[in-house]
Write an enzyme that holds these catalytic residues in place. Structure first.
Site, PDB file in Angstrom:
ATOM      1  N   GLY A  10       0.965  -1.114  -0.011  1.00 21.42           N
ATOM      2  CA  GLY A  10       0.028   0.037   0.257  1.00 21.42           C
ATOM      3  C   GLY A  10       0.785   1.379   0.062  1.00 21.42           C
ATOM      4  O   GLY A  10       1.302   1.532   1.107  1.00 21.42           O
ATOM      5  N   MET A  14       0.499   7.293   3.495  1.00 18.99           N
ATOM      6  CA  MET A  14       1.102   7.066   4.776  1.00 18.99           C
ATOM      7  C   MET A  14       2.065   5.887   4.578  1.00 18.99           C
ATOM      8  O   MET A  14       3.242   5.658   5.192  1.00 18.99           O
ATOM      9  CB  MET A  14       0.048   6.322   5.774  1.00 18.99           C
ATOM     10  CG  MET A  14      -0.917   7.651   6.134  1.00 18.99           C
ATOM     11  SD  MET A  14       0.030   8.925   7.213  1.00 18.99           S
ATOM     12  CE  MET A  14       0.067   7.838   8.798  1.00 18.99           C
ATOM     13  N   ASN A  33       2.384  -2.515  -4.554  1.00 19.24           N
ATOM     14  CA  ASN A  33       1.168  -1.652  -4.570  1.00 19.24           C
ATOM     15  C   ASN A  33       0.292  -2.296  -5.655  1.00 19.24           C
ATOM     16  O   ASN A  33       0.637  -2.931  -6.564  1.00 19.24           O
ATOM     17  CB  ASN A  33       1.255  -0.285  -5.240  1.00 19.24           C
ATOM     18  CG  ASN A  33       0.143   0.730  -4.733  1.00 19.24           C
ATOM     19  OD1 ASN A  33      -0.090   1.049  -3.356  1.00 19.24           O
ATOM     20  ND2 ASN A  33      -0.486   1.047  -5.983  1.00 19.24           N
ATOM     21  N   VAL A  76      -3.150  -0.132   3.871  1.00 16.59           N
ATOM     22  CA  VAL A  76      -4.437   0.094   3.074  1.00 16.59           C
ATOM     23  C   VAL A  76      -5.510   0.925   3.883  1.00 16.59           C
ATOM     24  O   VAL A  76      -5.530   1.024   5.061  1.00 16.59           O
ATOM     25  CB  VAL A  76      -4.837  -0.890   2.153  1.00 16.59           C
ATOM     26  CG1 VAL A  76      -3.761  -1.487   1.263  1.00 16.59           C
ATOM     27  CG2 VAL A  76      -5.283  -2.095   3.172  1.00 16.59           C
ATOM     28  N   ASN A 104      -5.811   2.715  10.418  1.00 18.29           N
ATOM     29  CA  ASN A 104      -6.566   3.042  11.693  1.00 18.29           C
ATOM     30  C   ASN A 104      -7.975   2.126  11.665  1.00 18.29           C
ATOM     31  O   ASN A 104      -8.948   2.222  11.574  1.00 18.29           O
ATOM     32  CB  ASN A 104      -7.322   4.641  11.504  1.00 18.29           C
ATOM     33  CG  ASN A 104      -6.126   5.607  12.219  1.00 18.29           C
ATOM     34  OD1 ASN A 104      -5.713   5.117  13.152  1.00 18.29           O
ATOM     35  ND2 ASN A 104      -6.460   6.938  11.617  1.00 18.29           N
ATOM     36  N   SER A 130       0.563   7.245  14.499  1.00 18.26           N
ATOM     37  CA  SER A 130      -0.163   8.464  14.867  1.00 18.26           C
ATOM     38  C   SER A 130       0.956   9.461  14.276  1.00 18.26           C
ATOM     39  O   SER A 130       2.239   9.265  14.532  1.00 18.26           O
ATOM     40  CB  SER A 130      -0.461   8.801  16.041  1.00 18.26           C
ATOM     41  OG  SER A 130      -1.105  10.343  16.158  1.00 18.26           O
ATOM     42  N   GLY A 132       0.196  11.628  11.138  1.00 20.59           N
ATOM     43  CA  GLY A 132       0.098  11.972   9.834  1.00 20.59           C
ATOM     44  C   GLY A 132       1.217  11.741   8.895  1.00 20.59           C
ATOM     45  O   GLY A 132       2.068  10.878   9.225  1.00 20.59           O
ATOM     46  N   LYS A 184      -4.798   3.554  19.819  1.00 21.34           N
ATOM     47  CA  LYS A 184      -4.793   4.520  18.973  1.00 21.34           C
ATOM     48  C   LYS A 184      -6.173   5.146  18.728  1.00 21.34           C
ATOM     49  O   LYS A 184      -6.418   6.297  18.520  1.00 21.34           O
ATOM     50  CB  LYS A 184      -4.432   3.875  17.494  1.00 21.34           C
ATOM     51  CG  LYS A 184      -4.730   4.600  16.394  1.00 21.34           C
ATOM     52  CD  LYS A 184      -3.648   5.883  16.412  1.00 21.34           C
ATOM     53  CE  LYS A 184      -3.787   7.113  15.728  1.00 21.34           C
ATOM     54  NZ  LYS A 184      -4.538   7.455  14.596  1.00 21.34           N
ATOM     55  N   HIS A 187      -6.526   7.560  21.483  1.00 27.36           N
ATOM     56  CA  HIS A 187      -5.542   8.768  21.127  1.00 27.36           C
ATOM     57  C   HIS A 187      -6.575   9.645  20.364  1.00 27.36           C
ATOM     58  O   HIS A 187      -6.519  10.788  20.492  1.00 27.36           O
ATOM     59  CB  HIS A 187      -4.614   8.190  20.437  1.00 27.36           C
ATOM     60  CG  HIS A 187      -3.908   9.208  19.675  1.00 27.36           C
ATOM     61  ND1 HIS A 187      -4.075   9.715  18.376  1.00 27.36           N
ATOM     62  CD2 HIS A 187      -2.751   9.905  19.918  1.00 27.36           C
ATOM     63  CE1 HIS A 187      -3.529  10.779  18.001  1.00 27.36           C
ATOM     64  NE2 HIS A 187      -2.579  10.914  18.782  1.00 27.36           N
ATOM     65  N   ASN A 188      -7.302   9.031  19.356  1.00 28.50           N
ATOM     66  CA  ASN A 188      -8.120   9.887  18.370  1.00 28.50           C
ATOM     67  C   ASN A 188      -9.324  10.453  18.953  1.00 28.50           C
ATOM     68  O   ASN A 188      -9.466  11.677  18.662  1.00 28.50           O
ATOM     69  CB  ASN A 188      -8.569   8.917  17.228  1.00 28.50           C
ATOM     70  CG  ASN A 188      -7.351   8.901  16.281  1.00 28.50           C
ATOM     71  OD1 ASN A 188      -6.239   8.879  16.521  1.00 28.50           O
ATOM     72  ND2 ASN A 188      -7.592   8.679  14.920  1.00 28.50           N
ATOM     73  N   GLU A 191      -7.748  13.296  20.874  1.00 31.39           N
ATOM     74  CA  GLU A 191      -7.497  14.349  19.672  1.00 31.39           C
ATOM     75  C   GLU A 191      -8.871  15.229  19.422  1.00 31.39           C
ATOM     76  O   GLU A 191      -8.740  16.200  19.145  1.00 31.39           O
ATOM     77  CB  GLU A 191      -6.894  13.541  18.418  1.00 31.39           C
ATOM     78  CG  GLU A 191      -6.584  14.236  17.098  1.00 31.39           C
ATOM     79  CD  GLU A 191      -6.297  13.391  15.824  1.00 31.39           C
ATOM     80  OE1 GLU A 191      -5.507  12.669  16.182  1.00 31.39           O
ATOM     81  OE2 GLU A 191      -7.062  13.558  14.840  1.00 31.39           O
ATOM     82  N   ARG A 289     -18.948  17.689  16.185  1.00 28.89           N
ATOM     83  CA  ARG A 289     -18.387  17.410  14.706  1.00 28.89           C
ATOM     84  C   ARG A 289     -19.849  17.287  14.101  1.00 28.89           C
ATOM     85  O   ARG A 289     -19.823  17.571  12.755  1.00 28.89           O
ATOM     86  CB  ARG A 289     -17.458  16.472  14.598  1.00 28.89           C
ATOM     87  CG  ARG A 289     -16.218  16.968  14.790  1.00 28.89           C
ATOM     88  CD  ARG A 289     -15.079  16.326  14.094  1.00 28.89           C
ATOM     89  NE  ARG A 289     -13.711  16.268  14.521  1.00 28.89           N
ATOM     90  CZ  ARG A 289     -12.740  15.767  14.130  1.00 28.89           C
ATOM     91  NH1 ARG A 289     -12.585  15.051  13.275  1.00 28.89           N
ATOM     92  NH2 ARG A 289     -11.639  16.074  14.696  1.00 28.89           N
TER      93      ARG A 289
HETATM   94  C1  6PG Z   1      -3.313  10.762  13.817  1.00 27.90           C
HETATM   95  C2  6PG Z   1      -4.516  10.878  13.416  1.00 27.90           C
HETATM   96  C3  6PG Z   1      -4.950  10.282  11.971  1.00 27.90           C
HETATM   97  C4  6PG Z   1      -6.681  10.524  11.817  1.00 27.90           C
HETATM   98  C5  6PG Z   1      -6.791  12.122  11.237  1.00 27.90           C
HETATM   99  C6  6PG Z   1      -8.226  12.256  10.808  1.00 27.90           C
HETATM  100  O1  6PG Z   1      -2.972  10.037  14.841  1.00 27.90           O
HETATM  101  O2  6PG Z   1      -2.270  10.562  12.676  1.00 27.90           O
HETATM  102  O3  6PG Z   1      -5.591  10.787  14.461  1.00 27.90           O
HETATM  103  O4  6PG Z   1      -4.830   8.875  12.315  1.00 27.90           O
HETATM  104  O5  6PG Z   1      -6.831   9.862  10.671  1.00 27.90           O
HETATM  105  O6  6PG Z   1      -6.558  12.750  12.328  1.00 27.90           O
HETATM  106  O7  6PG Z   1      -9.079  11.802  11.543  1.00 27.90           O
HETATM  107  P1  6PG Z   1     -10.691  12.316  11.475  1.00 27.90           P
HETATM  108  O8  6PG Z   1     -10.836  12.265   9.801  1.00 27.90           O
HETATM  109  O9  6PG Z   1     -11.599  11.414  11.850  1.00 27.90           O
HETATM  110  O10 6PG Z   1     -10.561  13.572  12.061  1.00 27.90           O
END
Ligand code: 6PG
Length: 472
Positions: A10, A14, A33, A76, A104, A130, A132, A184, A187-188, A191, A289
């Site tokens: 993939g 990322m 790929n 992927v 994710n 995590s 990006g 994770k 974590h989100n 976030e 959101r």
């Molecule tokens: C990370 C982020 C990432 C996530 C984006 C978008 O830790 O690098 O959490 O994994 O995909 O932040 O998330 P949303 O589209 O749900 O806002």
């Protein structure tokens, strides 16, 4: 020749950045790929790293290129595409080879995949990554779930590519099966809470204090020097200072106020509810959101109710000082909730999650990285605690910060400014610190209409009330 240290499937944003990071750290990596031309383009564009990249046209060739036991990262889109790649890999891998899902994923899918591979001789790792695009290329935070033996096989590569905090790699094995992807997910969730609270504070500065984006950006930049020092505050300042190249206006003013989401925030709330752990600030952030996406309805409602905002009371310096502290207090509540969810999940799934380690590997690389997480890691390292709010360091900080959160929430309510995440953080804190709450009344109501019984304060066992006619 099977001399690649690891494979990767993939080559999206990322995947390709992760592959370059792995190669840069001195490892040979085999890549595949679905579209072969992309694989070769990636190889061609890899510059000085080209020699360490083995482009493969088939999954079979990929497997043949890796040193056994063969670890293969699958990068992927989460969901069916992962199952598809697992099915392909099952045909070419052999005993003790390790498939690593670095997307994710919903940890429940990861648990299912572990179950499906049982008895096959193949092993699996569910890996939260995590940070990006930038993180993947130069150092992400890596949360690993799976068998410890599988971790040992990939530990060297993963710790080499991970972000470093004062020399310590932000990668760790956190427990079996779904542990990494669960962490994770939380974590989100955190976030989402961090981002929503920052957006609420921005709303107060913009609509309550009438400040321009650049001015607000400077406030965030200043806060980034203090207790709020974090990646999200830093990028908020930079975002607010940027201009739209097309119109010359502040970029942030040209962006539609409708936020997207891919589901991990929602999953964290669902799991918190399943586990019976209150995570109200994270819930409020996810709901905010969703509400933001109802743009047309909001515009219509403003026409009915008026969107007027009264001036925010108080002098500017005083309000700014309060906002900084309020955001900090809200952050404490959100992290207390996120870590409480992980503590409960650890018990429920038998994972034995190392909470101080989780805080440590979040100090760099990931989206929520901050100075705060260093303090949090120290607070947890003294042994198990019921809640972050009960660790001595955070007791002191919340004693100092909670009055500001209270003033900001109260004044926002009066001014008509929505602060759902900040007010839920305050509600959580106030409920948590109330020794005698109001659920005695709920118990009475339940007993009245359903004879559910209640406990008395002066004796044990189940009791019923003297409700008389109309009661159950
Ligand atoms: C990370 C982020 C990432 C996530 C984006 C978008 O830790 O690098 O959490 O994994 O995909 O932040 O998330 P949303 O589209 O749900 O806002």
């Amino acid at each position: 020749m099977a001399d690649a240290e690891i494979g990767l499937i993939g080559l999206g944003v990322m995947g390709s950045n992760l592959a370059l990071n792995i190669a840069e750290k001195g490892n040979r990596i085999a890549v595949f790929n679905r579209t072969a031309s992309k694989t070769h383009e990636f190889h061609q564009d890899a510059g000085s790293l080209r020699d360490r990249i083995v482009p493969c046209d088939t999954i079979k060739a990929l497997a043949a290129a890796i040193r056994p036991p063969r670890p293969v990262i699958i990068m992927v889109q989460a969901g069916a595409a992962v199952d598809e790649q697992i099915a392909h890999l099952r045909g070419v891998l052999s005993a003790n080879d390790i498939m690593i899902d670095a997307g994710n994923a919903n940890f429940r899918d990861t648990m299912r995949r572990f179950g499906e591979l049982e008895g096959s001789g193949l092993t699996f790792i569910g890996m939260g990554v995590s940070g990006g695009e930038e993180g993947a290329r130069h150092g992400p935070s890596i949360m690993v779930g799976g068998a410890e033996a599988s971790w040992k096989r990939v530990e060297k590569v993963l710790t080499a590519i991970a972000a470093k905090y004062e020399g310590e790699p932000c990668a760790a094995w956190l427990g079996p099966d779904g542990a990494g992807h669960f962490v994770k997910t939380i974590h989100n969730g955190i976030e989402y809470a961090d981002m929503q609270m920052i957006a609420e504070i921005y709303g107060i500065l913009r609509d309550g204090l009438g400040m321009a984006p650049k001015e607000i950006g400077q406030v965030f930049a200043r806060w980034n020097e203090g207790r709020l020092d974090s990646y999200l505050i830093e990028i908020t300042a930079r975002v607010l200072e940027a201009d739209d190249p097309e119109t010359g206006k502040p970029m942030v003013d040209m962006i539609l106020d409708r936020a997207g989401q891919k589901g991990t925030g929602k999953w964290s709330v669902i799991e918190a509810q399943q586990l019976g752990v209150p995570a109200t600030t994270i819930e409020a952030a996810v709901a905010a959101r969703v509400l933001s996406s109802l743009k047309d309805e909001r515009v219509a409602a403003q026409a009915v109710y008026g969107g007027g905002v009264a001036p925010f009371p108080g002098g500017r310096d005083e309000v700014l000082a309060d906002l900084e502290l309020a955001l900090f207090a809200g952050k404490v509540a959100a992290y207390a909730q996120g870590f409480a969810v992980m503590a409960e999940a650890s018990r429920a799934f038998g994972w034995n999650l190392p909470l101080p380690t989780i805080a440590k590997i979040w100090r760099a690389g990931c989206i929520i990285r901050s100075q705060f997480l260093g303090t949090l890691a120290k607070a947890f390292s003294g042994g198990p605690v019921a809640n972050l709010l009960m660790t001595p360091a955070f007791v002191r900080m919340m004693q100092e910060a909670n009055p500001a959160l209270r003033r900001i929430v109260a004044r926002s309510a009066e001014a008509g400014l929505p602060v759902p995440a900040l007010s839920s953080a305050l509600g959580y804190f106030d409920s948590y610190r109330l020794g005698r709450g109001t659920s005695n009344l709920i118990q009475a109501q339940r007993d009245f209409f359903g004879a559910h019984g209640f406990e008395r304060i002066d004796s044990s066992g189940a009791h019923h009330g003297p409700w008389g006619s109309g009661a159950a």
